[in-house]
Design a protein around this motif. Structure first.
Motif, short mmCIF file in Angstrom:
data_model
loop_
_atom_site.label_atom_id
_atom_site.label_comp_id
_atom_site.label_asym_id
_atom_site.label_seq_id
_atom_site.Cartn_x
_atom_site.Cartn_y
_atom_site.Cartn_z
N ASN A 180 0.81 -1.21 0.00
CA ASN A 180 0.00 0.00 0.00
C ASN A 180 0.85 1.27 0.00
O ASN A 180 0.32 2.37 0.17
N ASN A 181 2.17 1.09 -0.19
CA ASN A 181 3.08 2.23 -0.31
C ASN A 181 3.00 3.18 0.89
O ASN A 181 3.06 4.40 0.73
N ALA A 182 2.85 2.60 2.07
CA ALA A 182 2.68 3.42 3.27
C ALA A 182 4.00 3.79 3.93
O ALA A 182 4.20 4.91 4.38
N GLY A 183 4.93 2.84 4.04
CA GLY A 183 6.22 3.15 4.64
C GLY A 183 6.28 3.00 6.15
O GLY A 183 7.32 3.27 6.75
N PHE A 184 5.16 2.63 6.78
CA PHE A 184 5.20 2.37 8.21
C PHE A 184 5.97 1.08 8.49
O PHE A 184 5.84 0.10 7.76
N GLY A 185 6.77 1.09 9.53
CA GLY A 185 7.50 -0.10 9.95
C GLY A 185 7.34 -0.33 11.44
O GLY A 185 6.97 0.57 12.19
N LEU A 186 7.61 -1.55 11.87
CA LEU A 186 7.50 -1.87 13.28
C LEU A 186 8.72 -1.42 14.07
O LEU A 186 8.70 -1.43 15.30
N TRP A 187 9.78 -1.05 13.36
CA TRP A 187 11.01 -0.64 14.03
C TRP A 187 11.32 0.80 13.70
O TRP A 187 11.09 1.28 12.59
N ASP A 188 11.88 1.51 14.68
CA ASP A 188 12.13 2.94 14.53
C ASP A 188 13.13 3.26 13.43
O ASP A 188 13.09 4.35 12.85
N ASN A 189 14.05 2.33 13.16
CA ASN A 189 15.05 2.58 12.11
C ASN A 189 14.64 1.98 10.77
O ASN A 189 15.50 1.73 9.91
N SER A 190 13.34 1.76 10.60
CA SER A 190 12.79 1.20 9.35
C SER A 190 13.44 -0.15 9.05
O SER A 190 13.39 -1.04 9.89
N LEU A 191 14.09 -0.29 7.90
CA LEU A 191 14.69 -1.58 7.51
C LEU A 191 16.21 -1.51 7.46
O LEU A 191 16.85 -2.26 6.72
N VAL A 192 16.79 -0.63 8.25
CA VAL A 192 18.24 -0.47 8.25
C VAL A 192 18.94 -1.76 8.66
O VAL A 192 19.98 -2.13 8.10
N ASP A 193 18.36 -2.49 9.61
CA ASP A 193 18.96 -3.74 10.06
C ASP A 193 18.95 -4.82 9.00
O ASP A 193 19.67 -5.83 9.13
N TYR A 194 18.13 -4.66 7.97
CA TYR A 194 18.03 -5.66 6.90
C TYR A 194 18.60 -5.12 5.59
O TYR A 194 18.21 -5.56 4.51
N ARG A 195 19.54 -4.22 5.71
CA ARG A 195 20.15 -3.59 4.54
C ARG A 195 20.77 -4.63 3.60
O ARG A 195 20.65 -4.53 2.39
N PHE A 293 10.21 3.54 2.91
CA PHE A 293 11.15 2.73 3.68
C PHE A 293 12.57 3.21 3.40
O PHE A 293 12.84 3.83 2.37
N ASN A 294 13.47 2.89 4.30
CA ASN A 294 14.88 3.19 4.04
C ASN A 294 15.76 2.12 4.66
O ASN A 294 15.45 1.59 5.74
N THR A 295 16.85 1.80 3.98
CA THR A 295 17.81 0.82 4.47
C THR A 295 19.12 1.46 4.91
O THR A 295 20.05 0.76 5.30
N ILE A 296 19.20 2.78 4.82
CA ILE A 296 20.33 3.54 5.35
C ILE A 296 19.76 4.72 6.12
O ILE A 296 18.67 5.21 5.82
N PRO A 297 20.45 5.17 7.17
CA PRO A 297 19.96 6.33 7.91
C PRO A 297 19.89 7.57 7.01
O PRO A 297 20.83 7.86 6.27
N LEU A 298 18.78 8.28 7.08
CA LEU A 298 18.60 9.47 6.25
C LEU A 298 18.65 10.72 7.12
O LEU A 298 17.94 10.83 8.12
N SER A 299 19.51 11.63 6.72
CA SER A 299 19.60 12.93 7.39
C SER A 299 20.32 13.88 6.46
O SER A 299 21.00 13.46 5.51
N ALA A 300 20.19 15.17 6.75
CA ALA A 300 20.87 16.16 5.93
C ALA A 300 22.38 16.08 6.10
O ALA A 300 23.13 16.57 5.25
N ALA A 301 22.83 15.45 7.18
CA ALA A 301 24.26 15.33 7.42
C ALA A 301 24.87 14.14 6.70
O ALA A 301 26.07 14.12 6.43
N SER A 302 24.06 13.13 6.37
CA SER A 302 24.59 11.92 5.75
C SER A 302 24.34 11.83 4.25
O SER A 302 25.04 11.12 3.54
#
Length: 468
Positions: A180-195, A293-302
């Motif tokens: 459904n293209n929602a982007g909600f995840g059960l974990w606060d860091n989305s899918l970073v742990d499954y990169r 979703f994201n598999t890497i941390p997203l920020s203006a610094a990174s």
């Protein structure tokens, strides 16, 4: 004098029957959000950290399948609350317009050809053969696709989750959110742990693409499954959606690979090798346009400024008509590119795949794009008023690029966040909330609901050319 208590009821019924399809869609969407807010804020669904405001923002984000959140799904919602959230995502993702139009058939009880055609347009022209069969087909298709995705994730994806019940729910929730293209995840860091997990990346990306291209394309591909070698048997819409989606995915991945390799301050993917980077940018190119979703941390610094700008463009384009994502749609972007090419070639008509596109369709594409861009600019201007310009006092300052990124993410119902949303004050979050709703409903549908449909003018005016 008749003071019967049934008079207000009759007045409400008359008002309800006078609603147009766009107006009924907006009203029903607002009612669902209000009802969902009270349910999600109840102790049965959430902890004390979730008040009415947090619940309102989360429900709006779920109904509009955005994914922006100011709460932690795993910590602040109970298991039942997570089920409610998944139900809200399905409600919004399978098409708020489809559901409300389907309900209108029962409310108004009209079945004339004019109304069926009107309903067909509200459903992104799924067809005029009847809303019931079409909607049932949408549900069956979604159920089958999500069922397969859940089984694969459970068996081969989330294998690190030992408890079978938790693994099943994690698989089901993320498939629902991805399709459904929602982007909600059960974990606060989305899918970073499954990169580096190929199965998780593949299944989530596949769900995003299938949900984003729309039911009409899936139905056309299935109907011609034995004749796919003859690509021209597919409708122009299907061919245009598939080609546009593929081109945007490839160009987005290549662009992110370049910006995050050569750009200044490119730290997000610095620790990874080439093949890991390729998997990351491919997944991020797919999820940036629609899911969040994201598999890497997203920020203006990174992420480099060039990378953020590229992601803004991808989010603004969005998914395809009839899909579960937002944005101006891939077909709108393709029509604009076709119009630009025709202008440069000196043509007076727009051609796509050897088919002439009607002027009314080109005009609609221009209107949607311009109106959407102006609305996003208005959101960015409002987000910069007062204390919102610097976030919550004492926390952090937000650059214009960060605020623009967040506004496009909200309007395109993407849900990617640079850490801005949760640190905004109520005014800033209200701007994003309205942007999510307008982006999901559609700017033209909202204007149609506000102003209604006006009859075509029979007055002819003299033509005069302008210098452009």
């Amino acid at each position: 004098m008749n003071s019967s208590p049934s008079n207000p009821v009759r007045a409400l019924q008359r008002w309800r029957h006078q609603l147009t399809v766009p107006q009924f869609t907006v009203v029903t969407g607002l009612l669902v959000i209000v009802l969902g807010t009270f349910v999600l804020s109840s102790p049965l669904c959430s902890t004390d950290a979730v008040g009415l405001w947090q619940a309102l923002f989360t429900v709006t984000s779920a109904i509009t399948v955005t994914g922006l959140s100011i709460i932690s799904v795993s910590r602040d919602l109970t298991p039942f609350g997570q089920v409610v959230l998944a139900g809200l995502i399905v409600t919004g993702g399978l098409g708020l317009m489809a559901i409300t139009t389907f309900l209108q058939g029962f409310v108004q009880g009209r079945s004339g050809l004019r109304h069926r055609l009107d309903k067909g347009r509200a459903l992104d022209e799924f067809g005029v053969g009847g809303i019931g069969p079409t909607f049932n087909s949408i549900l069956i298709t979604a159920g089958c696709v999500m069922g397969v995705g859940t089984a694969v994730l459970y068996s081969f994806g989330f294998t690190d989750i030992e408890q079978p019940g938790q693994r099943l729910w994690a698989s089901m929730f993320h498939v629902i959110s991805a399709y459904n293209n929602a982007g909600f995840g059960l974990w606060d860091n989305s899918l970073v742990d499954y990169r580096g997990n190929v199965v998780v990346n593949g299944v989530i990306a596949s769900m995003i693409v299938i949900g984003g291209i729309g039911w009409r394309v899936i139905n056309d591909l299935w109907a011609n499954r034995f004749r796919l070698r003859r690509i021209r048997r597919l409708s122009l819409h299907t061919r245009l959606v598939i080609r546009s989606t593929a081109v945007l995915i490839v160009l987005g991945a290549a662009g992110l690979l370049i910006t995050e390799h050569f750009g200044y301050r490119a730290t997000a993917m610095a620790p990874y090798g080439f093949f890991e980077r390729l998997q990351i940018v491919l997944f991020q190119s797919i999820t940036t346009r629609t899911a969040g979703f994201n598999t890497i941390p997203l920020s203006a610094a990174s992420i480099t400024d060039a990378g953020l700008l590229l992601m803004i463009l991808l989010m603004f384009i969005g998914a395809s008509p009839g899909g579960t994502g937002g944005g101006i749609k891939t077909t709108t972007f393709a029509i604009l590119m076709g119009a630009t090419r025709s202008t440069l070639q000196g043509r007076s008509d727009v051609l796509l795949h050897r088919r002439q596109i009607p002027d009314s369709t080109v005009l609609r594409a221009v209107g949607v794009t311009l109106a959407s861009a102006l609305f996003v600019v208005l959101m960015a201007l409002l987000l910069g008023l007062g204390p919102t310009a610097a976030g919550i006092p004492g926390h952090q300052n937000f650059s214009f690029l960060e605020k623009l990124f967040t506004c496009v993410s909200a309007f395109g119902t993407v849900g990617l966040d640079l850490g801005v949303t949760a640190n905004l004050n109520r005014w800033g979050q209200l701007v994003l909330l309205v942007g999510m709703f307008v982006g999901r409903i559609g700017i033209l549908l909202l204007l149609s609901a506000l102003y209604g449909s006006r009859p075509q003018s029979r007055v002819g005016y003299p033509r005069e050319d302008l210098y452009v």
